[in-house]
Design an enzyme around this catalytic site. Structure first.
Site, PDB file in Angstrom:
ATOM      1  N   TYR A   1      -1.522  65.340  82.600  1.00  0.00           N
ATOM      2  CA  TYR A   1      -2.931  65.572  82.925  1.00  0.00           C
ATOM      3  C   TYR A   1      -3.679  66.184  81.750  1.00  0.00           C
ATOM      4  CZ  TYR A   1      -1.734  64.874  87.896  1.00  0.00           C
ATOM      5  OH  TYR A   1      -1.308  64.369  89.096  1.00  0.00           O
TER       6      TYR A   1
ATOM      7  N   GLY B   1     -12.517  59.987  96.177  1.00  0.00           N
ATOM      8  CA  GLY B   1     -13.864  60.350  96.624  1.00  0.00           C
ATOM      9  C   GLY B   1     -14.577  59.262  97.393  1.00  0.00           C
TER      10      GLY B   1
END
Length: 356
Positions: free
Chosen positions: A53, A248
């Site tokens: 990440y 989302g």
């Protein structure tokens, strides 16, 4: 806040886990620290990161590699007295063409998930996290050719099977547990076959088996319920559900062709293919309308659905703004009624899993 057992580890984790993959690209170090502080005030004790990440993995990645862990590490350094109050999960990359991660330990242009790579990755993560142990350490994805990250149409390759060193991974993780460097171990993006192979080797070696599996699960992707859910419950390998809002999408913010400039899918457009098909868009529209019918926020309804599943230990949320974070964490206080759950099942029968 609810807390559930992380497999057989003896660790209790909050039903909401704060995912960190936006830190270092969409969120600054200051944002990250603010998110941690707020999450802790709401009872969240679980934080998930990974050596790779922030995503996506592209030409910028070597410059950003490990930034997310570093942001979490600077918070831990400032709050050393609170280390035992937080549960930190991280991951080592699976086999892939990311040979720039540990070039001296790669082979044939591919990273390898073997003992040497796991230990090297683990020690590097400890340094970035500025801690002397990681609560949950995970294999980020399988090395063998199988279906994950939305892949379908499984094609068997017998020669590829050996890329997953099941016994070697079990032994390495158990060594780290014995040394007190990790408290639990798990996998991510795995299949039923992978889970049972890990368990088979753990049983054969009389060693600790998996404590968790981190896979995608949402109203748009309920594939975990086929095969994996039964294993998760019977073998005490609960799900850490990632992408519970489909990047989302289930908030409804992408409907009608919208693409917020700072959104996750704007940053990772390749994932849009999973959610832009006609069936996914129609399903999203109907789930959002269902939430409105029950006077609920669409994102909170989607998260609450995941929270209520018996095979889930924790629901990994992510947020780029404090408003999103506050709303997502608040989903832990919502219980969906039997009537609403029945309506969700009607839509599920209609749409199935449109975004694997």
């Amino acid at each position: 806040m609810q807390y559930r057992s992380l497999g057989k580890s003896g660790i209790d984790v909050s039903i909401i886990c704060l995912g960190t993959m936006t830190w270092g690209r969409q969120n600054s170090e200051q944002d990250a620290h603010q998110q941690i502080d707020y999450a802790l005030t709401q009872g969240v004790n679980f934080f998930d990161t990974a050596e790779i990440y922030p995503p996506p993995v592209n030409e910028e990645t070597p410059k950003l590699y490990g930034t997310t862990e570093k942001h979490l590490g600077t918070w831990l350094a400032k709050n050393a007295s609170r280390r035992d109050k937080v549960i930190i999960a991280s991951k080592v990359v699976g086999g892939s063409e990311l040979d720039w991660i540990r070039p001296d330990l790669s082979a044939n242009g591919r990273s390898i998930t073997d003992k040497a790579n796991i230990l090297a990755a683990f020690e590097a993560s400890l340094q970035r996290l500025q801690t002397d142990y990681i609560d949950l350490y995970q294999i980020h994805w399988p090395s063998r050719a199988t279906n994950f990250f939305g892949q379908l149409n499984y094609k068997h390759d017998a020669d590829n099977q050996a890329l997953d060193r099941f016994a070697e991974i079990v032994e390495t993780m158990n060594t780290l547990i014995t040394q007190g460097k990790i408290r639990a171990w798990g996998v991510s993006n795995e299949t039923p076959y992978g889970l049972m192979e890990y368990q088979r080797h753990a049983d054969r070696l009389n060693m600790r088996g998996l404590d968790s599996i981190q896979n995608p699960y949402s109203l748009l992707n309920r594939s975990f319920e086929v095969g994996l859910a039964e294993i998760a419950i019977r073998n005490e390998m609960p799900l850490l559900a990632y992408s519970p809002l489909g990047f989302g999408v289930l908030s409804g913010k992408y409907l009608d062709g919208k693409m917020p400039a700072t959104s996750r899918l704007a940053v990772q457009p390749d994932y849009w293919l999973r959610f832009s098909n006609e069936l996914s868009v129609a399903a999203t529209r109907d789930y959002v309308a269902l939430a409105q019918k029950y006077q609920l926020d669409a994102a909170q309804m989607a998260l609450a659905f995941v929270n209520q599943q018996p095979f889930v230990a924790s629901n990994i949320i992510g947020a780029t703004t404090m408003e999103q974070l506050q709303s997502n964490i608040a989903s832990a206080d919502i219980t969906l009624s039997a009537e609403l759950l029945a309506d969700i099942e009607i839509l599920h029968q209609q749409y199935g899993t449109p975004s694997p």
